[in-house]
Design an enzyme around this catalytic site. Sequence first.
Site, mmCIF file in Angstrom:
data_model
loop_
_atom_site.group_PDB
_atom_site.id
_atom_site.type_symbol
_atom_site.label_atom_id
_atom_site.label_comp_id
_atom_site.label_asym_id
_atom_site.label_seq_id
_atom_site.Cartn_x
_atom_site.Cartn_y
_atom_site.Cartn_z
ATOM 1 N N ASP A 187 46.666 43.310 45.239
ATOM 2 C CA ASP A 187 47.773 43.827 44.433
ATOM 3 C C ASP A 187 47.851 45.345 44.513
ATOM 4 O O ASP A 187 48.924 45.926 44.730
ATOM 5 C CB ASP A 187 47.595 43.424 42.968
ATOM 6 C CG ASP A 187 47.989 41.985 42.693
ATOM 7 O OD1 ASP A 187 48.816 41.437 43.442
ATOM 8 O OD2 ASP A 187 47.471 41.407 41.724
ATOM 9 N N MET A 188 46.726 46.005 44.311
ATOM 10 C CA MET A 188 46.729 47.462 44.272
ATOM 11 C C MET A 188 47.023 48.054 45.653
ATOM 12 O O MET A 188 47.737 49.059 45.770
ATOM 13 C CB MET A 188 45.402 47.977 43.740
ATOM 14 C CG MET A 188 45.073 47.515 42.329
ATOM 15 S SD MET A 188 46.299 48.005 41.094
ATOM 16 C CE MET A 188 45.856 49.733 40.849
#
Length: 426
Positions: free
Chosen positions: A193-194
């Site tokens: 996600d990051m």
Amino acid sequence: MESPDPSAAKPKPIAALPARSLARGFNLLDGVKVVDLTTSVAGPSATMLLADMGAEVLKIERPGGGDDARAWGPPFLDGESLWFLSVNRNKKSIALDYSQPDGLDILHRLVRLADVVVVNLPPRVARKLKVDAESLQSIRSDLIYVSITGFGLKGARADWTCYDLIAEGYSGIMDITGDAGGEPQKIGAPAADMLAGQDAAFAAVSALFSRQRTGEGHVIDIALVDSMTRFLSCRIMPYLGSGEVPTRSGGKDSVIAIYQAFETADDPITLALGNDNLWQRFWRAVGQPEVIDEPGLRTNADRRQQRQNIVARIGRILREKPRAHWLTLFCSAGIPSGPINRVDQVVADEVLLDRGLFYKIVDGDRVVPQVGTGIHVDGMSNSPRAVPPRLGEHTHAVLQDMLGLNDAERARLSNHLITRGKAHDV
């Protein structure tokens, strides 16, 4: 009668954080307007990076529930999800059900004013809701359209749903994470996600720079699996060139010998002897300079062949004294080493605090902890412009100030789309 819980009165770590007042912050993207249609972590982290750099981000949320991450807890802070609070500062929240015609009209009017739109819906769903690239670029042809999905906008998996966990499994990172002979492990943070969020923010800014020269919009296609897989480049490339498949080793199989964690007399440390000079410094520092001239240990390639014996040898030395002794010694000798911190130790690190990485925002009756962007510009860390918004906090202000809707028009929308809308059924 039950005895009181001693932890109940224990102050929360937020109490020790330095307070930051709201300020202008970085203004490198001043004037850029972003419509954020994303939820969870990847998309919101991307738009927060843009907001941190000065963009105006309008976060469009489902009435009644909002961003999925608002429900991710416990723990909660004053009823708010700390996961949500971690990736949503400096944004304005508009509660709008754009699955309805009137709501979609409002959204499209906001898109006409926007430079960037960020979406994290599978292509089929985006088309159904008329927020796909073709639909939105027909409204504004020079729009930067950023899509964040699990598998990309095209291909056999394009419409498959995905989360960070799924992306980590596909990418190969889980298969090489964990102890030798143990089970595959997920990274201890939402890495896919990051990483995808960073890729999306970087690509958006690059596209904006290109648009300044050409006047043309762009469609950015970011996939969690792609971003996570690229993260493994330094493990995939050796396989492609050698045919040797990497395996789990507890982080003890680096191409560098020696590059791993070691136990000391009390707490473990990390030690990175990344070149011949560092190898030599280490043996001088521990009082055994004669090892430098031992045959079969003079190059990294030689040492890789002897890794097991070297690790055992260094391990015996380091277990003789406590961590503090070795870290002080290695620091003075210029040898890369460090502790293996717990999260509570990380947030108490004075150097990180001095760099502005951890702070709390005090805004009226709200006190919200934050982890900073970690980017310094012209010698300064960033300042927050706004706390993470409450659901729909800015709806009426945006409709009035940006779109010019009068009281009656806003009241009609409030009764139909804003306060009573339902989550998208897709």
